[in-house]
Design an enzyme around this catalytic site. Structure first.
Site, PDB file in Angstrom:
ATOM      1  N   GLU A  35      -2.460  -8.939   3.749  1.00 16.47           N
ATOM      2  CA  GLU A  35      -2.759  -9.388   5.113  1.00 16.47           C
ATOM      3  C   GLU A  35      -4.249  -9.274   5.449  1.00 16.47           C
ATOM      4  OE1 GLU A  35      -2.183  -4.979   5.559  1.00 16.47           O
ATOM      5  OE2 GLU A  35      -1.366  -6.567   4.275  1.00 16.47           O
ATOM      6  N   CYS A  60       0.830  -1.210   0.000  1.00 12.05           N
ATOM      7  CA  CYS A  60       0.000   0.000   0.000  1.00 12.05           C
ATOM      8  C   CYS A  60       0.868   1.264   0.000  1.00 12.05           C
ATOM      9  CB  CYS A  60      -1.006  -0.037   1.144  1.00 12.05           C
ATOM     10  SG  CYS A  60      -2.348   1.167   0.918  1.00 12.05           S
ATOM     11  N   HIS A 112      -3.867  -4.884   0.276  1.00 18.65           N
ATOM     12  CA  HIS A 112      -3.385  -5.405   1.556  1.00 18.65           C
ATOM     13  C   HIS A 112      -3.486  -6.929   1.559  1.00 18.65           C
ATOM     14  CE1 HIS A 112      -2.848  -1.646   3.781  1.00 18.65           C
ATOM     15  NE2 HIS A 112      -3.820  -1.203   3.007  1.00 18.65           N
TER      16      HIS A 112
END
Length: 193
Positions: free
Chosen positions: A176, A76, A174
């Site tokens: 994650e 990001c 993202h």
């Protein structure tokens, strides 16, 4: 050892949690020696570009990161700061990718927030991932398509969802927070040599 770069941005704990779920230890650090010794480096990001660059400069990390030799993954804001310049705060980035970062035009809701599909996957990061897989985005600034683009996406206009140059990998989304697809992307990064 996986080094997660520490600075004044958020999202570090989410990245560490995702690595823990992959049975991978990591250390959050701004120590140049630890970063240099790491097997891999993750440069995560949630925050504002100019204050983050200021923090990196204060720690001397702006002159370290572009010269790392191990695999590096920008996430990001981390991806955006790996580029040449950024409209957010009119600030110079690290220059790893010689492309600008621009704000989305106000033709739709900004930020681009939520799930969106990847296209034209072309990187070891996407091994085992099918085109049109959905990942999670939260951003108001984007990198246009370029020679470094390894996945693209569309929101208002086409943009780079992922970049790669040599040992530097970067994703605008993202991983994650992107479920099984994001998990696979992180696994693929961890297996890079």
């Amino acid at each position: 050892m996986i080094a997660v770069i520490k600075y004044n941005g958020g999202n570090v704990s989410s990245v560490q949690n995702a690595l823990r779920q992959l049975n991978t230890d990591s250390v959050v650090t701004d120590d140049p020696e630890l970063i240099l010794r790491a097997d891999k480096v993750i440069f995560p990001g949630v925050g504002e570009a100019s204050s983050t660059m200021k923090n990196l400069k204060e720690k001397g990390l702006d002159s370290l990161i572009p010269y790392l030799k191990q695999p590096v993954l920008g996430i990001c804001l981390g991806m955006q700061l790996m580029c040449a310049d950024n409209e957010e705060g009119n600030n110079q980035g690290l220059g790893i990718f010689n492309i600008p970062v621009r704000r989305f035009p106000p033709k739709d809701l900004v930020p681009h927030m939520g799930w969106n599909s990847l296209s034209h996957l072309n990187s070891p990061l996407f091994s085992g991932i099918s085109g049109n897989s959905d990942v999670y985005f939260v951003h108001s600034y984007y990198c246009g398509l370029s020679e470094f683009t390894t996945a693209d996406c569309e929101y208002i206009l086409p943009f780079s969802a992922a970049l790669q140059k040599d040992n530097f990998y970067a994703v605008q989304f993202h991983p994650e927070k992107s479920g099984a697809v994001g998990r696979r992307i992180l696994e693929n990064f961890l297996t890079l040599s």
